[in-house]
Design an enzyme around this catalytic site. Structure first.
Site, PDB file in Angstrom:
ATOM      1  N   ASN A 182      34.297  24.969  64.024  1.00 40.85           N
ATOM      2  CA  ASN A 182      32.930  24.685  64.204  1.00 40.85           C
ATOM      3  C   ASN A 182      32.157  25.819  65.202  1.00 40.85           C
ATOM      4  O   ASN A 182      32.666  26.200  65.982  1.00 40.85           O
ATOM      5  CB  ASN A 182      32.948  23.389  65.126  1.00 40.85           C
ATOM      6  CG  ASN A 182      31.498  22.958  65.643  1.00 40.85           C
ATOM      7  OD1 ASN A 182      31.143  23.090  66.582  1.00 40.85           O
ATOM      8  ND2 ASN A 182      30.721  22.369  64.541  1.00 40.85           N
TER       9      ASN A 182
ATOM     10  N   ARG B 142      24.509  28.947  57.792  1.00 47.64           N
ATOM     11  CA  ARG B 142      23.672  29.224  56.969  1.00 47.64           C
ATOM     12  C   ARG B 142      23.597  30.655  56.831  1.00 47.64           C
ATOM     13  O   ARG B 142      23.440  31.255  55.483  1.00 47.64           O
ATOM     14  CB  ARG B 142      22.179  28.823  57.509  1.00 47.64           C
ATOM     15  CG  ARG B 142      21.900  27.298  57.550  1.00 47.64           C
ATOM     16  CD  ARG B 142      20.539  27.053  57.956  1.00 47.64           C
ATOM     17  NE  ARG B 142      20.046  25.815  58.179  1.00 47.64           N
ATOM     18  CZ  ARG B 142      19.265  25.149  58.771  1.00 47.64           C
ATOM     19  NH1 ARG B 142      18.573  25.916  59.685  1.00 47.64           N
ATOM     20  NH2 ARG B 142      18.851  23.936  58.604  1.00 47.64           N
TER      21      ARG B 142
ATOM     22  N   ASP C 247      20.088  20.696  53.667  1.00 47.97           N
ATOM     23  CA  ASP C 247      21.175  19.972  54.828  1.00 47.97           C
ATOM     24  C   ASP C 247      21.808  18.898  54.103  1.00 47.97           C
ATOM     25  O   ASP C 247      21.397  18.074  53.211  1.00 47.97           O
ATOM     26  CB  ASP C 247      20.121  19.364  55.932  1.00 47.97           C
ATOM     27  CG  ASP C 247      19.509  20.106  56.923  1.00 47.97           C
ATOM     28  OD1 ASP C 247      20.002  21.376  56.704  1.00 47.97           O
ATOM     29  OD2 ASP C 247      18.682  19.918  57.651  1.00 47.97           O
TER      30      ASP C 247
ATOM     31  N   ASP D 288      22.905  16.269  54.980  1.00 40.05           N
ATOM     32  CA  ASP D 288      22.278  14.721  55.259  1.00 40.05           C
ATOM     33  C   ASP D 288      21.174  14.264  54.110  1.00 40.05           C
ATOM     34  O   ASP D 288      20.892  13.248  53.972  1.00 40.05           O
ATOM     35  CB  ASP D 288      21.882  14.364  56.611  1.00 40.05           C
ATOM     36  CG  ASP D 288      22.686  14.844  57.625  1.00 40.05           C
ATOM     37  OD1 ASP D 288      24.007  14.867  57.597  1.00 40.05           O
ATOM     38  OD2 ASP D 288      22.379  15.240  58.787  1.00 40.05           O
TER      39      ASP D 288
ATOM     40  N   ARG E  73      12.958   8.259  58.822  1.00 35.31           N
ATOM     41  CA  ARG E  73      12.425   9.044  59.748  1.00 35.31           C
ATOM     42  C   ARG E  73      11.140   9.542  59.541  1.00 35.31           C
ATOM     43  O   ARG E  73      10.708   9.522  58.104  1.00 35.31           O
ATOM     44  CB  ARG E  73      13.473  10.199  59.980  1.00 35.31           C
ATOM     45  CG  ARG E  73      13.656  11.223  58.977  1.00 35.31           C
ATOM     46  CD  ARG E  73      14.574  12.345  59.154  1.00 35.31           C
ATOM     47  NE  ARG E  73      13.935  13.299  60.279  1.00 35.31           N
ATOM     48  CZ  ARG E  73      14.546  14.303  60.716  1.00 35.31           C
ATOM     49  NH1 ARG E  73      15.710  14.677  60.056  1.00 35.31           N
ATOM     50  NH2 ARG E  73      14.027  15.051  61.652  1.00 35.31           N
TER      51      ARG E  73
ATOM     52  N   GLU F  12      15.846  27.542  65.495  1.00 38.13           N
ATOM     53  CA  GLU F  12      16.394  28.649  64.873  1.00 38.13           C
ATOM     54  C   GLU F  12      15.609  28.748  63.495  1.00 38.13           C
ATOM     55  O   GLU F  12      15.355  29.826  62.962  1.00 38.13           O
ATOM     56  CB  GLU F  12      17.783  28.684  64.756  1.00 38.13           C
ATOM     57  CG  GLU F  12      18.551  27.695  63.788  1.00 38.13           C
ATOM     58  CD  GLU F  12      18.276  26.304  64.200  1.00 38.13           C
ATOM     59  OE1 GLU F  12      18.522  25.378  63.308  1.00 38.13           O
ATOM     60  OE2 GLU F  12      18.412  26.108  65.409  1.00 38.13           O
ATOM     61  N   ASP F  13      15.230  27.573  62.834  1.00 37.13           N
ATOM     62  CA  ASP F  13      14.873  27.489  61.473  1.00 37.13           C
ATOM     63  C   ASP F  13      13.196  27.893  61.470  1.00 37.13           C
ATOM     64  O   ASP F  13      12.753  28.419  60.698  1.00 37.13           O
ATOM     65  CB  ASP F  13      15.099  26.229  60.642  1.00 37.13           C
ATOM     66  CG  ASP F  13      14.553  25.021  61.405  1.00 37.13           C
ATOM     67  OD1 ASP F  13      14.327  25.167  62.969  1.00 37.13           O
ATOM     68  OD2 ASP F  13      14.656  23.880  61.202  1.00 37.13           O
TER      69      ASP F  13
ATOM     70  N   ARG G 271      19.632   9.692  59.943  1.00 38.78           N
ATOM     71  CA  ARG G 271      21.135   9.112  60.008  1.00 38.78           C
ATOM     72  C   ARG G 271      21.294   7.919  60.750  1.00 38.78           C
ATOM     73  O   ARG G 271      20.409   7.711  61.796  1.00 38.78           O
ATOM     74  CB  ARG G 271      22.138  10.068  60.552  1.00 38.78           C
ATOM     75  CG  ARG G 271      22.240  11.212  59.561  1.00 38.78           C
ATOM     76  CD  ARG G 271      23.237  12.320  60.055  1.00 38.78           C
ATOM     77  NE  ARG G 271      24.618  11.768  60.457  1.00 38.78           N
ATOM     78  CZ  ARG G 271      25.618  12.313  60.057  1.00 38.78           C
ATOM     79  NH1 ARG G 271      25.682  13.570  59.721  1.00 38.78           N
ATOM     80  NH2 ARG G 271      26.884  11.770  60.680  1.00 38.78           N
TER      81      ARG G 271
ATOM     82  N   HIS H  82      21.249  13.254  63.698  1.00 38.70           N
ATOM     83  CA  HIS H  82      20.585  14.426  63.137  1.00 38.70           C
ATOM     84  C   HIS H  82      20.305  15.487  64.210  1.00 38.70           C
ATOM     85  O   HIS H  82      20.119  15.361  65.276  1.00 38.70           O
ATOM     86  CB  HIS H  82      19.184  14.079  62.800  1.00 38.70           C
ATOM     87  CG  HIS H  82      18.776  14.759  61.720  1.00 38.70           C
ATOM     88  ND1 HIS H  82      17.910  15.992  62.218  1.00 38.70           N
ATOM     89  CD2 HIS H  82      18.527  14.962  60.507  1.00 38.70           C
ATOM     90  CE1 HIS H  82      17.566  16.694  60.935  1.00 38.70           C
ATOM     91  NE2 HIS H  82      17.959  16.038  59.839  1.00 38.70           N
TER      92      HIS H  82
END
Length: 401
Positions: free
Chosen positions: A73, A81, A97, A99, A131, A182-183, A211, A216
């Site tokens: 992890n 990415r 993603d 999910d 969401r 960061e995205d 989720r 998330h």
């Protein structure tokens, strides 16, 4: 033997993604673009729930070329990415993603749009499942636009089609030092460097899934991480765009979406130490990037909160937040001499508080939602017989204060 280059590399970073990953991968397999035009690069980021095993099973049976990488992890989405991006071979890359899932025609439509119009980034319409999802940029399909003349600055998630040549030419990667936002940094840089951006608004391309377990990624992270994100995005904008109207228009995004929520209802629940820390973290950014041009684009309560945060006045800021919490509409004040209109939020013309009148001048769009500006017949406007005539004049040049 010649290996055909895929049109799209779908990059999937996955962590504890079951059972959502099943539908995610199925949506890639169901793409009308066809398996020979797609590759998948999937990175299992140290999952323990069977995510890695499911990815390997998918790779074995799928007609799509699938590469699975399993690693310890990394602590965030950026690492996976970046690994996927370095492995990608496609003309375009799409960050999916684990999910979420795609509409069946999503990749085919996005590739066709980019190829036809020569654009480097394509936004496919996003819809929320359990969401909310961004909405303001999906009014109409835009074959070719840019970040300055559209609403795309308000969707900075990574789930878009990017021309890989653009990313490799500028050695673009996700900033692994950021644990949130960061995205936004990556996508804004792509917008700024792109030779055009396309928006597909007439087809549901991407399903953003909430989720049920609440895990998330966007819901995690302390307040200091949000300030790190705002600082990085403001710095990127300043680096690429000279001071002026274009920069001010982009700076609205980090001020409004990233910084300002820290001075919303949560601020009333913060203890004194956290309040002081937030004000200290915000001040350098406000000093550097908060201009009259940015302020004029925000609503009165938003502009007021940023200004008070910049002054370090937690006490005055709290008064404004208490007022907003009560969901009361501010009184409309029309100065009989200057004929300017003001929204009388707390501390308007308060002799004990150094708050300039200019902070309370509403934007032209804001007046549409103010009951006092939904003009009544002459004589019925509170204290004004000539409300209709005056209202056209009072919203003249505005000042940040």
């Amino acid at each position: 033997m010649t290996v055909t280059q895929p049109d799209v590399s779908v990059i999937i970073g996955a962590y504890e993604a079951m059972p959502y990953l099943v539908k995610c991968l199925q949506s890639v397999e169901d793409q009308t673009l066809g398996p020979g035009r797609i590759e998948v690069v999937a990175v299992d980021d140290g999952s323990t729930d069977g995510t890695g095993e499911h990815l390997e099973e998918f790779a074995e049976r799928s007609a799509i070329d699938v590469t699975v990488i399993r690693q310890a992890n990394s602590g965030g989405p950026s690492g996976p990415r970046n690994i996927g991006l370095d492995k990608a071979r496609g003309r375009y890359v799409f960050f999916l993603d684990a999910d979420d899932h795609l509409g069946p025609e999503a990749l085919e439509r996005m590739v066709a749009m980019a190829d036809e119009h020569g654009t480097d980034v394509v936004l496919g319409k996003v819809v929320g499942v359990n969401r909310t999802a961004p909405k303001s940029m999906w009014d109409k399909t835009l074959p070719r636009t840019d970040v300055f003349s559209s609403r795309i600055k308000f969707t900075l998630s990574a789930q878009k089609l990017f021309r890989r040549e653009l990313l490799t030419r500028h050695d673009m990667h996700f900033d692994e030092s950021l644990k949130t936002g960061e995205d936004a940094l990556f996508t804004m840089e792509a917008y700024l460097r792109a030779n055009g951006v396309s928006v597909i608004a007439d087809y549901d391309c991407y399903y953003l899934v909430g989720r049920e377990d609440g895990k998330h990624a966007t819901k995690t992270g302390g307040y200091r991480l949000r300030f790190d994100s705002a600082r990085a995005l403001m710095g990127l904008i300043a680096e690429h765009v000279p001071a002026g109207k274009r920069r001010d228009g982009l700076m609205v995004r980090p001020f409004l979406i990233t910084l300002l929520p820290q001075f919303g209802p949560v601020f009333l629940k913060d203890d004194e130490e956290v309040r002081r820390d937030k004000l200290a973290l915000a001040k350098p950014m406000i000093d550097a990037y908060w201009t009259e041009g940015v302020a004029d684009r925000l609503k009165v309560n938003e502009r007021l909160r940023v200004n008070l945060a910049g002054m370090g006045r937690a006490d005055l800021l709290a008064d404004v937040l208490v007022f907003l919490k009560k969901k009361k509409a501010p009184a409309l004040h029309v100065d009989p001499r200057s004929r300017k209109a003001y929204l009388a939020y707390p501390h308007f013309r308060d002799k004990e508080a150094p708050v300039p009148d200019g902070w309370f001048v509403p934007t032209s769009r804001e007046t549409v939602t103010i009951d006092s500006f939904k003009f009544a017949p002459a004589g019925r406007f509170p204290g004004m017989r000539t409300a209709r005539r005056m209202a056209r004049k009072v919203l003249g040049p505005r000042r940040a204060g």
